[in-house]
Enzyme design. Sequence first.
Site: not given
Lengths: 159, 159
Positions: B7, B67, B140
């Site tokens: 992340d 992502e 996170d």
Amino acid sequence: MRVLGIDPGTIRVGFGVVEAGASTYRAVAFGVVASASTAPLPERLRRIHAGLTRVIARTGPDLVAIEDAFSGINPHAALRIGEGRGVALLCAGEARLPVFSYAPTEVKRAVTGGGGARKASVARMVAFLLGLPREPSPEDASDALAVALCHCLRAPGSR
Amino acid sequence: MRVLGIDPGTIRVGFGVVEAGASTYRAVAFGVVASASTAPLPERLRRIHAGLTRVIARTGPDLVAIEDAFSGINPHAALRIGEGRGVALLCAGEARLPVFSYAPTEVKRAVTGGGGARKASVARMVAFLLGLPREPSPEDASDALAVALCHCLRAPGSR
């Protein structure tokens, strides 16, 4: 004072090292760190990181000048530009060099006198200010020299 | 197969390493690489690069899942996100790991069944799928485990 200007990217990164003397500017080195456009992004970033690290080691700049975001771009393009910019900033961080960011209009204004100057005018003024026999090529290298010159011309007490 | 989920960020980077077994998933390691929010960006990126490189060396993943861009963000935010993402992708490139990108909605759908799931639902499903006694913390790290699980659940022949 020796300034490394960087025109970041994820395929080609322009660099230009400018030495500011008492009353003149000299181009120490300029060029492009290029990676194959067909390579996956992580591999391109690896080559750019290695190339920029080499440029810093060979030219020994005191600081880095880099263009900040372009205005009016879409979020997708901004994300891609950021990826290249992040790696360039990392190289500066690893060499413990301070970084100064300039908007594209600031660079154009510092070098040509006008914030809306065209690429060709910027290249001509870069050649003139550095006493080069012709406009520096390729364009990425010329843009990198322009942002280095912008720092020299703009920074207080920069000489 | 061992998947490193990331992340990305420029202050905190979540990581989560998931081992996909014959019929189960195991959390090998998860946490956050943090830098001081007051440090200059190049220094923050330097610490993130060093931290993620260490995580890769210690956990030995086969690939990276990350992502992709968030939709609906403004260009300035996208540029900043890109800077963190570029450094994460560089770490993968330096370790010669293949990278797979997933949209946030894909991650949510893979883990919870719904692309519009809330953060809390994602965290609960991450804990359930990995057999953790409670939801992974901080957020996170949970998000990083979610994208790693997304790859395990989505990739064809991933087990």
